[in-house]
Design a protein around this motif. Structure first.
Motif, mmCIF file in Angstrom:
data_model
loop_
_atom_site.group_PDB
_atom_site.id
_atom_site.type_symbol
_atom_site.label_atom_id
_atom_site.label_comp_id
_atom_site.label_asym_id
_atom_site.label_seq_id
_atom_site.Cartn_x
_atom_site.Cartn_y
_atom_site.Cartn_z
ATOM 1 N N TRP A 302 16.798 -34.449 -56.542
ATOM 2 C CA TRP A 302 16.166 -34.385 -57.812
ATOM 3 C C TRP A 302 15.268 -32.860 -57.809
ATOM 4 O O TRP A 302 14.770 -32.493 -56.921
ATOM 5 N N ARG A 304 13.052 -30.189 -60.079
ATOM 6 C CA ARG A 304 12.287 -29.848 -61.472
ATOM 7 C C ARG A 304 11.733 -28.537 -61.432
ATOM 8 O O ARG A 304 10.732 -28.239 -60.223
ATOM 9 N N TYR A 323 15.301 -32.593 -65.656
ATOM 10 C CA TYR A 323 15.400 -32.481 -64.338
ATOM 11 C C TYR A 323 16.979 -31.981 -63.885
ATOM 12 O O TYR A 323 17.825 -32.401 -64.862
#
Length: 368
Positions: A302, A304, A323
């Motif tokens: 992930w 961000r 994301y």
């Protein structure tokens, strides 16, 4: 020559002309028959000899079994059954009867067999073990005027497939999602192939049905049938198979002969696939359910704002945002997910409870 002897000469010439090298004349007397074979009424018996007033053929007529023909539409022969379906190696019986007058003999002509003949009104052809794939039995009757008529028995000799196999043509190992492949079903030693229907399955779903293009071969053959498939990720772990069925019509076995192949398990490389919506909503404190699926099993990270993040099993409202998920599997893929964390349902319920309590308190003060 004495005239009444002419039909006997005609009979002998017909039988010896159509018989093999060592013919044997067999007289079949009237006898009880099996229930499945119908016989004519006893009142429909034939005269055993000719009267002196009846006409006889001219001595100059050709006396060959194939050249003497009866008048059109004047052949009252009946076969029971009219179509006979028998498995190779099994016994069989068929009855031929004549229902008209004016015929002095009844017989069967069967290739590679001695002819059978009777002066009776019916004659049964029987075989203890049928081993001729292309036999063409013909029942004939000789009339008092020197002609003959005949009728052919429709005979189907069948054999169930010895083996049925399913394979992928020119391919081994796992398939790759999106690529075409050829499934092949091979049916070995089946007859008659013109009655064969092959069905392909994935699990219990029918993929297609095919029939043979060979319509004349009566002996057992081996034939292969193919269809094209496109590999899909959801097919991973599914099983392909095929079945061969002989469609022999209403005269055939009640349960049509059917042989199934082995099961071919499909292993498909696919993915990675994202298993959550692009806009994902979860409540605060609840688990985050967003996985990546594929074969081989993919790894994913992930991001961000360009930075690697590690999301906890239960997220709070500060995790709301966009994301990027980077997945590594059969290929590399990137997915964008907008995460929306909603207020906890327990917080909403507490607020509602306090609001309702205040309303009730005001109502009580007002009524006092």
């Amino acid at each position: 020559m004495d005239t009444p002897e002419w039909p006997v000469a005609l009979l002998l010439l017909h039988l010896f002309g159509s018989a093999p090298s060592s013919p044997v004349l067999i007289y079949t007397p009237t006898a009880p028959l099996p229930l499945q074979i119908s016989t004519p009424s006893p009142s429909q018996t034939l005269p055993s000899q000719l009267s002196s007033s009846e006409s006889i053929p001219s001595p100059t007529s050709p006396l060959t079994g194939s050249s003497i023909e009866s008048p059109p539409g004047n052949c009252p022969l009946t076969l029971s059954p009219s179509t006979l379906v028998v498995r190779f190696g099994d016994p069989l019986k068929a009855n031929c009867s004549v229902q008209g007058m004016g015929f002095f003999g009844l017989g069967w002509n069967v290739p590679l067999e001695a002819p059978e003949f009777t002066m009776d009104h019916f004659l049964i052809w029987s075989v203890e073990r049928m081993t001729n794939w292309s036999s063409k039995p013909v029942c004939f009757a000789l009339s008092e005027i020197g002609g003959k008529c005949d009728i052919a028995l429709s005979l189907i000799v069948y054999q169930s497939p010895n083996t049925v196999l399913i394979t992928l043509v020119n391919h081994t190992g796992p398939m790759v999602e999106g690529n075409p492949y050829i499934l092949q079903c091979t049916v070995q030693d089946v007859a008659p192939v013109e009655s064969l229907t092959v069905t392909f399955y994935r699990g219990q779903r029918v993929l297609g049905q095919l029939q043979s293009n060979t319509s004349t071969e009566k002996t057992p053959v081996t034939e292969s049938f193919t269809i094209e498939i496109i590999a899909k990720g959801e097919d991973n772990g599914n099983q392909y198979w095929c079945e061969a069925r002989l469609e022999l019509g209403p005269e055939g076995p009640q349960e049509p002969p059917l042989v199934k192949s082995q099961k071919l398990t499909a292993w498909v490389y696919f993915g990675p696939q994202l298993l959550c919506p692009a806009k994902l909503q979860v409540r605060e404190g609840e688990p985050l359910e967003c996985e990546v699926k594929g074969n081989p099993k993919p790894s994913f990270t992930w991001f961000r704002d360009g930075q690697v993040v590690s999301l906890p099993p239960q997220v709070s409202r500060e995790y709301t945002g966009k994301y990027r998920i980077q997945a590594e599997g059969l290929v590399q893929r990137n997915f964008t997910v907008e995460l929306v964390v909603l207020p906890n349902s327990g917080t909403v319920s507490s607020y509602s409870w306090h609001f309702l309590s205040a309303v009730l308190l005001n109502l009580m003060i007002y009524h006092v």
